[in-house]
Design a protein around this motif. Structure first.
Motif, PDB file in Angstrom:
ATOM      1  N   SER A  79       4.742  -0.308  27.768  1.00 23.31           N
ATOM      2  CA  SER A  79       4.916  -1.708  27.405  1.00 23.31           C
ATOM      3  C   SER A  79       6.101  -2.301  28.150  1.00 23.31           C
ATOM      4  CB  SER A  79       5.086  -1.872  25.892  1.00 23.31           C
ATOM      5  OG  SER A  79       6.144  -1.080  25.413  1.00 23.31           O
ATOM      6  N   MET A  80       6.033  -3.603  28.326  1.00 28.52           N
ATOM      7  CA  MET A  80       7.115  -4.335  28.963  1.00 28.52           C
ATOM      8  C   MET A  80       7.552  -5.451  28.041  1.00 28.52           C
ATOM      9  SD  MET A  80       5.479  -4.261  32.766  1.00 28.52           S
ATOM     10  CE  MET A  80       3.892  -3.774  32.044  1.00 28.52           C
ATOM     11  N   ARG A  81       8.849  -5.533  27.800  1.00 33.29           N
ATOM     12  CA  ARG A  81       9.415  -6.654  27.051  1.00 33.29           C
ATOM     13  C   ARG A  81       9.718  -7.734  28.082  1.00 33.29           C
ATOM     14  NH1 ARG A  81       8.716  -6.238  21.431  1.00 33.29           N
ATOM     15  NH2 ARG A  81       8.827  -4.001  20.958  1.00 33.29           N
ATOM     16  N   LEU A  82       9.277  -8.959  27.827  1.00 32.28           N
ATOM     17  CA  LEU A  82       9.429 -10.078  28.766  1.00 32.28           C
ATOM     18  C   LEU A  82      10.405 -11.108  28.222  1.00 32.28           C
ATOM     19  CD1 LEU A  82       5.607 -10.602  29.444  1.00 32.28           C
ATOM     20  CD2 LEU A  82       7.181  -9.013  30.573  1.00 32.28           C
ATOM     21  N   VAL A  83      10.980 -11.902  29.142  1.00 32.38           N
ATOM     22  CA  VAL A  83      11.875 -12.993  28.743  1.00 32.38           C
ATOM     23  C   VAL A  83      11.373 -14.286  29.362  1.00 32.38           C
ATOM     24  CG1 VAL A  83      13.866 -11.462  28.511  1.00 32.38           C
ATOM     25  CG2 VAL A  83      13.454 -12.635  30.691  1.00 32.38           C
ATOM     26  N   PRO A  84      11.820 -15.449  28.818  1.00 29.69           N
ATOM     27  CA  PRO A  84      11.406 -16.705  29.443  1.00 29.69           C
ATOM     28  C   PRO A  84      11.877 -16.751  30.905  1.00 29.69           C
ATOM     29  CG  PRO A  84      12.421 -17.112  27.307  1.00 29.69           C
ATOM     30  CD  PRO A  84      12.654 -15.669  27.636  1.00 29.69           C
ATOM     31  N   ASN A  85      11.118 -17.247  31.859  1.00 27.72           N
ATOM     32  CA  ASN A  85       9.772 -17.787  31.710  1.00 27.72           C
ATOM     33  C   ASN A  85       8.672 -16.856  32.254  1.00 27.72           C
ATOM     34  OD1 ASN A  85      10.663 -20.190  30.530  1.00 27.72           O
ATOM     35  ND2 ASN A  85      10.961 -21.165  32.519  1.00 27.72           N
ATOM     36  N   GLN A  86       8.839 -15.565  32.080  1.00 27.63           N
ATOM     37  CA  GLN A  86       7.798 -14.642  32.528  1.00 27.63           C
ATOM     38  C   GLN A  86       6.503 -14.910  31.756  1.00 27.63           C
ATOM     39  OE1 GLN A  86      10.078 -10.988  31.781  1.00 27.63           O
ATOM     40  NE2 GLN A  86       9.691 -10.411  33.906  1.00 27.63           N
ATOM     41  N   SER A  87       5.404 -14.798  32.459  1.00 28.84           N
ATOM     42  CA  SER A  87       4.090 -14.996  31.848  1.00 28.84           C
ATOM     43  C   SER A  87       3.408 -13.641  31.720  1.00 28.84           C
ATOM     44  CB  SER A  87       3.265 -15.922  32.751  1.00 28.84           C
ATOM     45  OG  SER A  87       1.960 -15.422  32.948  1.00 28.84           O
ATOM     46  N   TYR A  88       2.948 -13.297  30.529  1.00 29.33           N
ATOM     47  CA  TYR A  88       2.355 -11.958  30.388  1.00 29.33           C
ATOM     48  C   TYR A  88       1.056 -11.828  31.175  1.00 29.33           C
ATOM     49  CZ  TYR A  88      -0.340 -13.883  26.387  1.00 29.33           C
ATOM     50  OH  TYR A  88      -1.134 -14.629  25.572  1.00 29.33           O
ATOM     51  N   ALA A  89       0.372 -12.932  31.404  1.00 30.30           N
ATOM     52  CA  ALA A  89      -0.845 -12.861  32.200  1.00 30.30           C
ATOM     53  C   ALA A  89      -0.502 -12.494  33.648  1.00 30.30           C
ATOM     54  CB  ALA A  89      -1.583 -14.193  32.150  1.00 30.30           C
ATOM     55  N   ARG A  90       0.565 -13.096  34.153  1.00 26.28           N
ATOM     56  CA  ARG A  90       0.992 -12.811  35.530  1.00 26.28           C
ATOM     57  C   ARG A  90       1.509 -11.374  35.648  1.00 26.28           C
ATOM     58  NH1 ARG A  90       0.715 -12.347  40.343  1.00 26.28           N
ATOM     59  NH2 ARG A  90       2.545 -12.474  41.690  1.00 26.28           N
ATOM     60  N   ILE A  91       2.273 -10.942  34.634  1.00 24.34           N
ATOM     61  CA  ILE A  91       2.804  -9.577  34.648  1.00 24.34           C
ATOM     62  C   ILE A  91       1.653  -8.571  34.573  1.00 24.34           C
ATOM     63  CG2 ILE A  91       4.238  -7.892  33.427  1.00 24.34           C
ATOM     64  CD1 ILE A  91       5.804 -10.122  34.907  1.00 24.34           C
ATOM     65  N   GLU A  92       0.630  -8.859  33.770  1.00 22.76           N
ATOM     66  CA  GLU A  92      -0.515  -7.966  33.689  1.00 22.76           C
ATOM     67  C   GLU A  92      -1.178  -7.841  35.053  1.00 22.76           C
ATOM     68  OE1 GLU A  92      -3.467  -8.759  30.686  1.00 22.76           O
ATOM     69  OE2 GLU A  92      -4.810  -7.218  31.491  1.00 22.76           O
ATOM     70  N   GLU A  93      -1.299  -8.952  35.759  1.00 27.20           N
ATOM     71  CA  GLU A  93      -1.912  -8.953  37.081  1.00 27.20           C
ATOM     72  C   GLU A  93      -1.107  -8.062  38.027  1.00 27.20           C
ATOM     73  OE1 GLU A  93      -2.458 -13.094  38.198  1.00 27.20           O
ATOM     74  OE2 GLU A  93      -2.506 -12.446  40.309  1.00 27.20           O
ATOM     75  N   ILE A  94       0.217  -8.255  38.026  1.00 25.56           N
ATOM     76  CA  ILE A  94       1.107  -7.459  38.889  1.00 25.56           C
ATOM     77  C   ILE A  94       0.977  -5.983  38.541  1.00 25.56           C
ATOM     78  CG2 ILE A  94       3.523  -6.913  39.366  1.00 25.56           C
ATOM     79  CD1 ILE A  94       4.208  -9.861  38.856  1.00 25.56           C
ATOM     80  N   PHE A  95       0.958  -5.695  37.243  1.00 21.93           N
ATOM     81  CA  PHE A  95       0.903  -4.319  36.757  1.00 21.93           C
ATOM     82  C   PHE A  95      -0.385  -3.630  37.189  1.00 21.93           C
ATOM     83  CE2 PHE A  95       1.734  -0.817  33.986  1.00 21.93           C
ATOM     84  CZ  PHE A  95       0.553  -0.513  33.334  1.00 21.93           C
ATOM     85  N   ARG A  96      -1.498  -4.289  36.970  1.00 24.04           N
ATOM     86  CA  ARG A  96      -2.790  -3.685  37.316  1.00 24.04           C
ATOM     87  C   ARG A  96      -2.884  -3.423  38.815  1.00 24.04           C
ATOM     88  NH1 ARG A  96      -7.075  -3.656  33.625  1.00 24.04           N
ATOM     89  NH2 ARG A  96      -6.548  -4.532  31.594  1.00 24.04           N
ATOM     90  N   LYS A  97      -2.373  -4.348  39.592  1.00 21.51           N
ATOM     91  CA  LYS A  97      -2.429  -4.179  41.044  1.00 21.51           C
ATOM     92  C   LYS A  97      -1.542  -3.014  41.468  1.00 21.51           C
ATOM     93  CE  LYS A  97      -2.033  -6.595  45.458  1.00 21.51           C
ATOM     94  NZ  LYS A  97      -1.598  -5.385  46.162  1.00 21.51           N
ATOM     95  N   TYR A  98      -0.370  -2.943  40.885  1.00 15.28           N
ATOM     96  CA  TYR A  98       0.560  -1.878  41.242  1.00 15.28           C
ATOM     97  C   TYR A  98      -0.030  -0.507  40.932  1.00 15.28           C
ATOM     98  CZ  TYR A  98       4.841   0.874  41.448  1.00 15.28           C
ATOM     99  OH  TYR A  98       5.787   1.829  41.759  1.00 15.28           O
TER     100      TYR A  98
END
Lengths: 456, 456
Positions: free
Chosen positions: A327-346
C-alpha cells in the motif's frame, strides 16, 4: 462552553456510560470476515436502538454490503444541522495469541478499556451519543439538529457508502460534518485533524514455474518467484527513504512554511515513541521531521508477503507462486488513479518474460486537506478547550479515512471536522487496542460543547 | 550380465512387485511432521519384514529420532560386501489440493504409479529388495554379501545417521556402497551420478518494531521488516545470475574440459524441459550451459517467505516480524561451514540497527565428487547396460544427498555408486510424484545384474 448541568450529568453517569460502551464493544462486528456477518448486523441494531432511546428517528438501511444506520434528531427550527459520521465495524483481531484479554470481552485495566474497537471507532463514536443523552437529560432539548450516519464497512473500504450518499444526498445536506474517527495528537494533547493521507492498496500475485520444483534438480535454471518478488519490492524504496516509482512525487504539494513551523512545535515525545515502537532510531525520508514524514509525505509499505514453504523444518522447494499486499499512503495533490497507473506500469516493466502477474486493487482513498479558518473549525477549537481544559493542536494525520472524500465530493461539504479522543498508542489495528476512560469522558464533554458552539 | 532365469522371474512377477510397491507407498511416512511419527515406525517395520522374508537377519534400530533398519544377507564366503543405502521416509505432500489422486493412495495411470515417495525413495529402494528376491527365487542364492541400511530421516537432514554410522562402523565396512536415491538423466537415458551438490539451509527470522503497527499512523517513520528482508534477499543475486555473497565462489573447483565436453553431449530436450517448467526461457549464471549450472555451479534460492497480513482483503499493517527460509546449493570444494560463516556475516552487516535477527541452521551437506574409474563404477556401468539395454551417461546431479558424505567420511568409503531409476520430471518434492513402472522393472534388472557384476 459547557453548562454546569450537562457537566454534572456526564460526571454522575460515568460508570453507566462505560458499561454501555463495554456492551457495544462486546459485539464482534468484524466487517472483513464473512463468519461475523451476523455480529455486524447486531451492532447496527444496537446503534439504532440507542438512537431511538434518545428520541431520534432511526433506521438500519440495507446495502449491497453491511447496513448503514441513519438517525435524525427531532427538528430544532432555525438551528444548524450537523452530520455526524462514525462506523460500528471493527478491524480483525488477529493475532489472537497476543491479546492479554480477549478482543471482544472488554476489560478495564489502569484506567483504560481494552477491546477491539475501543478507540476505532466505537468508543469515539459513542461520545456523540452520550453527549446527546447528557444534553437531553440536563437541558431537555438539543440546541441544534443532528443526523447520525453510521456505516459498517469502514475497515474494508466503505464499498457501499458512496452509493448511499448519492441516493440520500438531499437528506444529508448539513452545515458541517463531524467525523468521529480521528485521534488526539498524543495523550494530553487533543487535536483537530486538518489533513489526511490518501491510500492505494494492491495485492500482487506472481507465478513463474508451472509447479513447485525441487531446488536441487531445478535450482539455478529458473526464476524463483520469491526472488523476483523480493527484488521488485526492494526496488520500491531508495536508501534515502523515498519511493522509487517514476513520477510518484510529481503532484505532491510541498508543505507551507507555517505548517512546518507549527509541526515543529507539536509536543512529540520522541523517546516515548521509540520506546512504544521498540526501536532506537526513527527512520524515513531524508530532509523531513518525524511528524512531517507521517502527515505530509507519501510512503510505500509492504503489508504482507507469502510464498513457498512456511512450515516446520526444511523443504528444498522453488515455489511456483509468491505474493504480497502493498500500500501507498498519498498526500495532496497525488491522485490514486494516477499512482495506480504508475504502479501497474512499473511492475509490468520489472517482471521477467515468464512471470504471470496479477495486480488486484483492494482499496483506495484520496488525500484530504481542510481549511482551518472556518467558523465551524473555530467552534470545534473552543469546544475542545471546554472539554479538555486546553486548546487543541492542528495536525495532518498519517492515516486515511476514505469516507471523508466521499462526503466532500458527494455532499459538497467543506466544513469537515476531523475530531478524535483516542491516542496513537492505543493500538488501533493492533492487539490490545484500548481507550482511556478519562478521555472518553472528556470526549463526551467536548462533543456536548461542540453542539452548543455550532448552534451559536 | 543378467541370466535368463532371473530375467524371466522378474518379468513374470511384475504385477506382484507393483502391488508390493503400492503397499509400501500407502504408509504416510512423513519424517518432517510429528503427527506422522507412528506411520514412520510402520514403514520401518514394513522394510524389516520384507528383508526377513528374504532370509536377511534384520532389525529396526532405535535412534534419538526415527529408527534405522539394518539387514544383512546370509554370508557368502569369499564374496565382496555391498552396502545398500536407502530411506523409507518421504517429503511432506503439501500442497494437498494440487494432487490428482491422494498422495498416500497410490494410483496407476499411463504406466506410472503416482504417490508421495514413488520415486524418492520407496520405488527406487524397493528395486534392491526385488532384485534379491528374484535372484533367490531363480538361482537359490545370492552371489555376494549385502547389508541394507535404510534410514527414516533423509528428508529432514538425517540427524541420527552420523551417530549410527560411528557406532556401527565396523559392522558396515564394505567393498562398495550403492545409494538408491539417484536418478536417470531423463526418461530413456539411465545415468550414474558422479557428483552431488552440497547444501546449506537457513531460516532467517527478523523483528523490528515491538508490535504490529497501523501503517497510517506509523508508516514512513519505522523500518518495515518485510522491506528489510526483501531488500536483503534481493541483494543475494546479481543480474548475471551469480550469488553476491562476498567470497562465495572462492573455493569453487572449475569444471575440467572433459566434463564440459561430456556435459555438452548429454541429450537434454530443452523444449520439453521448458514445457515441463511452464516457462519460455531458462535463466541462470552467465557463461554456463543449463546442465553446467545445475550440476557444477553453486546457487542461492529462497524456499519460503512470510510476514504480515496474508488473509482476505486489506489490512493496513506494518508487521513486527517477517521471515524466510533460504538455501544454497554448493559444489566442490566449497565448505558449508565457511559458507555459513560468510552468510551470517553478510546478513549481520546488512541489517539496520534495530533489526533483531535470528538465523537458524536447518540442515547442511558437503558437495561430492566420486571417481569414475574404479572397478565398482565399471561394474555398475555394465549392470545398467544389461538392465536398460543401453550404456548409462555420467552426470553431476543438482541435488544433495548428505548421507553420501557421512558414508565417505565415517566408513572411509570411496566406492560410492550413486544410482537411480526415476526421472527429473517425476515430481520428487512436488505434488503428483510418480515412478515409471517399466523403469521400476528395469531398475530391478539392473540391480540384479549389479550384484553379479560386483561378485566378479
Amino acid at each position: 462552553m459547557l453548562s454546569e448541568n450537562v457537566s454534572s450529568y456526564i460526571e454522575n453517569n460515568r460508570d453507566r456510560f462505560v458499561a454501555d460502551l463495554a456492551e457495544y464493544l462486546s459485539i464482534p462486528s468484524v466487517s472483513a470476515l464473512s463468519e461475523h456477518r451476523d455480529d455486524v448486523g447486531k451492532a447496527a441494531e444496537w446503534v439504532k436502538g440507542r438512537l431511538e432511546m434518545l428520541g431520534f428517528s432511526a433506521r438500519v438501511c440495507p446495502t449491497d454490503g453491511h447496513p448503514i444506520v441513519l438517525g435524525r434528531s427531532p427538528e430544532v427550527a432555525g438551528a444548524p444541522l450537523l452530520l455526524v459520521y462514525g462506523h460500528y465495524d471493527v478491524q480483525p483481531p488477529d493475532p489472537l495469541n497476543e491479546w492479554v484479554s480477549p478482543p471482544f470481552a472488554p476489560d478495564i485495566r489502569g484506567g483504560y478499556i481494552y477491546a477491539r474497537g475501543a478507540t476505532d471507532d466505537k468508543g469515539q463514536f459513542l461520545t456523540y451519543v452520550k453527549a446527546v443523552e447528557s444534553i437531553l437529560a440536563a437541558e431537555g432539548k438539543l440546541p441544534l439538529n443532528l443526523i447520525f450516519l453510521v456505516e459498517g464497512e469502514e475497515e474494508i473500504g466503505s464499498a457501499s457508502f458512496e452509493k448511499f450518499l448519492v441516493a440520500h444526498k438531499d437528506e444529508l445536506r448539513a452545515n458541517a460534518v463531524a467525523i468521529s474517527d480521528g485521534s488526539q495528537f498524543m495523550h494530553g494533547a487533543p487535536a483537530i485533524t486538518y489533513g489526511l493521507r490518501g491510500l492505494c492498496y494492491f495485492q500482487i500475485d506472481l507465478q513463474i514455474p508451472r509447479i513447485d520444483l525441487h531446488s536441487g534438480v531445478f535450482g539455478g535454471m529458473v526464476h524463483n518467484p520469491i526472488q523476483v518478488l523480493a527484488t521488485l519490492l526492494a526496488s520500491f524504496k531508495k536508501p534515502d527513504g523515498t519511493v522509487a516509482l517514476p513520477g510518484f512525487y510529481d503532484d505532491v504539494l510541498p508543505m507551507e512554511k507555517w505548517e512546518r513551523d507549527m509541526t515543529a512545535t507539536l509536543p512529540l515525545d520522541v523517546d516515548a515513541l521509540k520506546n512504544y515502537l521498540g526501536v532506537t532510531e526513527l527512520v524515513g525520508e531524508t530532509g523531513y521531521s518525524i511528524l512531517e514524514r507521517r502527515g505530509a509525505r507519501p510512503t510505500f509499505d509492504v503489508n504482507g508477503i507469502w510464498g513457498g514453504f512456511m512450515g516446520e523444518g526444511a523443504k528444498t522447494v522453488i515455489p511456483a507462486r509468491a505474493g504480497a499486499k502493498v500500500s501507498m499512503r498519498l498526500v495532496p495533490n497525488q491522485s490514486y488513479a494516477r499512482i495506480e497507473e504508475i504502479f501497474r506500469k512499473y511492475v509490468a516493466d520489472n517482471m521477467p518474460p515468464d512471470a504471470k502477474v496479477t495486480i488486484t486493487d483492494l482499496t483506495s482513498a484520496a488525500p484530504v486537506l481542510v481549511s482551518r479558518d472556518s467558523a465551524a473549525m473555530r467552534s470545534a477549537e473552543r469546544a475542545i478547550e471546554a472539554g479538555f481544559g486546553k486548546k487543541p493542536v492542528f495536525v495532518r494525520e498519517g492515516g486515511s479515512i476514505p469516507v471523508v472524500n466521499l462526503i466532500k465530493n458527494h455532499l459538497k461539504q467543506d466544513n469537515i471536522l476531523l475530531l478524535g479522543w483516542g491516542c496513537p498508542d492505543d493500538g488501533a489495528h493492533s492487539p490490545n487496542e484500548r481507550f482511556c476512560l478519562d478521555d472518553f469522558i472528556r470526549g463526551i464533554r467536548s462533543t456536548a460543547a461542540l453542539f452548543f458552539e455550532l448552534a451559536g
